[in-house]
Design an enzyme around this catalytic site. Sequence first.
Site, PDB file in Angstrom:
ATOM      1  N   TYR A  39     -46.910 -39.206  -7.591  1.00  0.00           N
ATOM      2  CA  TYR A  39     -47.580 -40.212  -6.761  1.00  0.00           C
ATOM      3  C   TYR A  39     -48.882 -39.623  -6.204  1.00  0.00           C
ATOM      4  CZ  TYR A  39     -48.445 -43.791  -3.252  1.00  0.00           C
ATOM      5  OH  TYR A  39     -49.028 -44.788  -2.515  1.00  0.00           O
ATOM      6  N   SER A  85     -50.691 -38.896   9.561  1.00  0.00           N
ATOM      7  CA  SER A  85     -50.295 -38.160   8.364  1.00  0.00           C
ATOM      8  C   SER A  85     -51.240 -36.966   8.207  1.00  0.00           C
ATOM      9  CB  SER A  85     -50.410 -39.130   7.200  1.00  0.00           C
ATOM     10  OG  SER A  85     -50.056 -38.480   6.048  1.00  0.00           O
ATOM     11  N   LEU A  86     -51.155 -36.250   7.124  1.00  0.00           N
ATOM     12  CA  LEU A  86     -52.055 -35.109   6.912  1.00  0.00           C
ATOM     13  C   LEU A  86     -52.855 -35.319   5.630  1.00  0.00           C
ATOM     14  CD1 LEU A  86     -49.609 -32.143   7.651  1.00  0.00           C
ATOM     15  CD2 LEU A  86     -51.572 -32.797   9.039  1.00  0.00           C
ATOM     16  N   GLU A 120     -59.667 -19.803  14.616  1.00  0.00           N
ATOM     17  CA  GLU A 120     -58.281 -19.329  14.621  1.00  0.00           C
ATOM     18  C   GLU A 120     -57.410 -20.418  13.983  1.00  0.00           C
ATOM     19  OE1 GLU A 120     -57.302 -16.759  18.217  1.00  0.00           O
ATOM     20  OE2 GLU A 120     -55.849 -18.393  18.305  1.00  0.00           O
ATOM     21  N   GLU A 124     -48.149 -23.017   9.017  1.00  0.00           N
ATOM     22  CA  GLU A 124     -46.711 -23.300   9.125  1.00  0.00           C
ATOM     23  C   GLU A 124     -46.209 -23.780   7.770  1.00  0.00           C
ATOM     24  OE1 GLU A 124     -46.182 -26.299  12.168  1.00  0.00           O
ATOM     25  OE2 GLU A 124     -47.487 -25.212  13.526  1.00  0.00           O
ATOM     26  N   LYS A 126     -44.546 -26.443   5.377  1.00  0.00           N
ATOM     27  CA  LYS A 126     -44.465 -27.902   5.393  1.00  0.00           C
ATOM     28  C   LYS A 126     -43.058 -28.273   4.904  1.00  0.00           C
ATOM     29  CE  LYS A 126     -47.067 -31.931   3.715  1.00  0.00           C
ATOM     30  NZ  LYS A 126     -46.008 -32.843   3.886  1.00  0.00           N
ATOM     31  N   ASP A 128     -39.999 -30.274   3.738  1.00  0.00           N
ATOM     32  CA  ASP A 128     -39.936 -31.487   2.923  1.00  0.00           C
ATOM     33  C   ASP A 128     -38.788 -32.376   3.393  1.00  0.00           C
ATOM     34  OD1 ASP A 128     -40.600 -33.243   0.997  1.00  0.00           O
ATOM     35  OD2 ASP A 128     -39.739 -32.119  -0.668  1.00  0.00           O
ATOM     36  N   ARG A 147     -41.164 -42.410  11.198  1.00  0.00           N
ATOM     37  CA  ARG A 147     -42.617 -42.493  11.263  1.00  0.00           C
ATOM     38  C   ARG A 147     -43.119 -43.924  11.066  1.00  0.00           C
ATOM     39  NH1 ARG A 147     -46.677 -42.285   7.584  1.00  0.00           N
ATOM     40  NH2 ARG A 147     -48.651 -41.688   8.520  1.00  0.00           N
ATOM     41  N   GLU A 184     -39.518 -32.461  11.847  1.00  0.00           N
ATOM     42  CA  GLU A 184     -39.059 -32.898  10.535  1.00  0.00           C
ATOM     43  C   GLU A 184     -37.545 -32.805  10.451  1.00  0.00           C
ATOM     44  OE1 GLU A 184     -41.639 -33.859   8.934  1.00  0.00           O
ATOM     45  OE2 GLU A 184     -41.149 -33.962   6.801  1.00  0.00           O
ATOM     46  N   TYR A 236     -42.270 -29.438  15.536  1.00  0.00           N
ATOM     47  CA  TYR A 236     -43.580 -28.779  15.382  1.00  0.00           C
ATOM     48  C   TYR A 236     -44.678 -29.326  16.274  1.00  0.00           C
ATOM     49  CZ  TYR A 236     -43.663 -32.483  11.782  1.00  0.00           C
ATOM     50  OH  TYR A 236     -43.543 -33.659  11.110  1.00  0.00           O
ATOM     51  N   LYS A 308     -53.306 -25.436  10.545  1.00  0.00           N
ATOM     52  CA  LYS A 308     -53.814 -26.184  11.700  1.00  0.00           C
ATOM     53  C   LYS A 308     -54.792 -25.317  12.480  1.00  0.00           C
ATOM     54  CE  LYS A 308     -49.279 -28.341  12.146  1.00  0.00           C
ATOM     55  NZ  LYS A 308     -48.004 -28.444  12.863  1.00  0.00           N
ATOM     56  N   LYS A 332     -50.613 -28.490  -0.609  1.00  0.00           N
ATOM     57  CA  LYS A 332     -49.409 -28.827  -1.374  1.00  0.00           C
ATOM     58  C   LYS A 332     -49.127 -27.732  -2.396  1.00  0.00           C
ATOM     59  CE  LYS A 332     -48.218 -33.043  -0.167  1.00  0.00           C
ATOM     60  NZ  LYS A 332     -47.349 -33.844  -0.877  1.00  0.00           N
ATOM     61  N   CYS A 426     -43.959 -35.688 -45.090  1.00  0.00           N
ATOM     62  CA  CYS A 426     -44.322 -34.412 -44.481  1.00  0.00           C
ATOM     63  C   CYS A 426     -45.835 -34.381 -44.259  1.00  0.00           C
ATOM     64  CB  CYS A 426     -43.890 -33.269 -45.393  1.00  0.00           C
ATOM     65  SG  CYS A 426     -44.522 -31.676 -44.842  1.00  0.00           S
ATOM     66  N   CYS A 429     -47.164 -31.461 -46.883  1.00  0.00           N
ATOM     67  CA  CYS A 429     -47.105 -31.544 -48.348  1.00  0.00           C
ATOM     68  C   CYS A 429     -46.881 -32.967 -48.839  1.00  0.00           C
ATOM     69  CB  CYS A 429     -46.019 -30.623 -48.894  1.00  0.00           C
ATOM     70  SG  CYS A 429     -44.369 -31.210 -48.490  1.00  0.00           S
ATOM     71  N   CYS A 444     -38.543 -31.391 -43.856  1.00  0.00           N
ATOM     72  CA  CYS A 444     -39.178 -31.416 -45.151  1.00  0.00           C
ATOM     73  C   CYS A 444     -38.320 -30.492 -46.006  1.00  0.00           C
ATOM     74  CB  CYS A 444     -40.603 -30.875 -45.049  1.00  0.00           C
ATOM     75  SG  CYS A 444     -41.343 -30.629 -46.664  1.00  0.00           S
ATOM     76  N   CYS A 449     -43.282 -26.411 -49.846  1.00  0.00           N
ATOM     77  CA  CYS A 449     -44.169 -26.914 -48.785  1.00  0.00           C
ATOM     78  C   CYS A 449     -44.913 -25.724 -48.156  1.00  0.00           C
ATOM     79  CB  CYS A 449     -43.361 -27.655 -47.725  1.00  0.00           C
ATOM     80  SG  CYS A 449     -44.383 -28.157 -46.327  1.00  0.00           S
TER      81      CYS A 449
END
Length: 696
Positions: A39, A85-86, A120, A124, A126, A128, A147, A184, A236, A308, A332, A426, A429, A444, A449
Amino acid sequence: MNSDLNKKFNRAIELRKLLNEASHAYYVLDAPSIEDSVYDQLYRELVNLENRYPELITADSPTQRVGDKLSSNFPKKTHRVPLQSLDNAFNFQEVSEWNARSLKILNQGESKEDILTSIELICELKIDGNAIALSYENGLLVRACSRGDGIQGEDITSNVKTINSIPLSLRMENPPKWIEIRGEAFIPHRTFEGINKKRRMALESEFANSRNACAGTLRQLDPQVVASRKLDFFAYTIHLPEELDEIKYNLAKPKTQIEALQYLKNIGFKINPYNQVFLGLKDLKEFLNEWEIKRHDLPYSTDGLVIKVNKFNLQKRLGFTQKAPRWAIALKHPAAEAPSKLLGLTFQVGRTGVVTPVAEFEPIMLAGTSVSRATLHNANRLLSLDLHSDDTIIIRKAGEIIPEVVRVLPGLRNQYAKCLSLPINCPICNSTLISENDEAATRCINTNCPAILQGALRHWVNKGAMNIEGLGSKLIEQLVEKKLINSIADLYELDINLLEKLDRMGAKSAKKIIQELEISKGKPWHKQLYGLGIPHIGERNAQTIAMQFTNSSILKDVACKSPEVIQEINGIGEEISDSLKTWFSSEANQKLIRDLKRVGLTLEATQEEKLKKDQISDNSTKLLFGKIFVLTGTLPSLSRSKAKELIENSGGSISSSISTNTSFLVAGEKAGSKLKKAKTLGIKIIDQNELLKLLT
Ligand code: IVH
């Protein structure tokens, strides 16, 4: 519209349709239709297209949507602070571009002495899983929402309350009026496997991955089911009231993300321990590379790393775009799966004549390397994929190494696309290809051949066989194409003058090859046998077989007249004995053997090899070699272990159960079911005295 733009226009339509359908399947139907990484990449392709050709943007393009659609099982609640979102980066270059953009914004209008050269950053993992917004009032958990579209989420409080790592009340003496926590929810690998196993047993469809399982669980109507699924949670983000009185609450308000994580920990949350602060990008890069590998050892899934800006005052100055904060970016993990556009099929003919279809597609990056072709293995695979011309296909790196076509996205298929199949003739040949009913392979069978001959030659000269340096694929191709050789044996009659005149050859290399060929005549018998390229006879099998049957004539006789003798060898089955029988029965192969002998190959074990065989198979000269004994009941004067020792010392072996392979049942007093079974199977039954006689 010119034809190029027309193509892009059609592609944008295809992509929009597929992405919108995928979103609907994911968010509304709870039944994902494509992998997330796929996606992401198709989405990117659309963004890139729309950036280059803004005239292609339509109101229903998924790129124009802020957040995603909600399904309607749970009451909706507006988040106190929206959940953003990020933005994604897919390689380090994009992270450094993001960093440069941040620096540029922060330095805008600053005087020389205030110019920042580095920021700075905190990195972290991510996780899933699924983002959850937790609302605490006066220290108590009052609401937990998914969310949703970022503005409104679904109220899933009772389900979230079953997650043990989420405190129902905060560890604070005088909690402020409200606190918003984000984190998460996820399902660890082991728990996920357990859930799927249960579903398998109940004949329910399995979850594709732990994140889908987590999302599905959070939307369960029965909190009991949620509790049984054992979700976990890493916090987080924390949002505190602006006017928070630090003295009253006895906790300094965090000024950086690293302090916020510590704060979260102090008030009772589980935070992910693998975070680190960096000044600038150099060390960060190392951290990112390290986690690319280390993530595989974690007991839960991560789909990338989040970088971040550590200081909140700088975060504030950077602010947000319509969709995501400018102060953070998600890197990612390189996808092990990616979409590409099929350019066509090519067909390889191997040394055994098997035709393998190969998909050629637009180059894509997969797990860090560029790939543009993938084998489809055989006709069955080609059929089950239902490949059509110009299809959009999903490529995966199996075991991170070999690319394969996982499936097709028919939703992106042009209605005039042609279904693709194996050729009838084939490709090399032109003789008619044969598919045997019980075999997936299409072959074949023309022994002349050129593709089969080239494969056979490559195999003969390879390292495990004759190991002839300098005789590479290109040279073999020339030799076959120029009809200088028609068989392996012809290699040994090559004219040095002809050889040195071939492309990229010279007197020196030609001489070297002739020498190497000469040396190869003395290679061990098992290497020669392996070099013949008989199906199923790999290096190990060749060694085992060569050890038992010390020349090609013996092997041919046994293979054709009593193949069961070959099957008696440990580790060699019917498939192998059948293959040897078929191979040696062929007139063309018999001629090859004669020709190889004529040009000086022995196809026989040397004296030294035979001696070795005798040493190794010393056991076979023993009295009871090959005999299988089963012991039952109590023998008059021999203990079980003594009887076992005596039998084994004489070359026999012991088995614990009776089968048709059993040679003798040694029965003592109180023999039970084994005796009965042996009688039914007609196995020879002996007593202690008879056993002792056998041993002498
Ligand atoms: S920070 C303003 N940190 O990734 C956005 N998100 O693709 C703050 N995620 O919606 C998000 N681990 O669900 C952040 N350590 C982490 C994360 C993390 C996982 C998820 C989160 C977010 C999604 C964006």
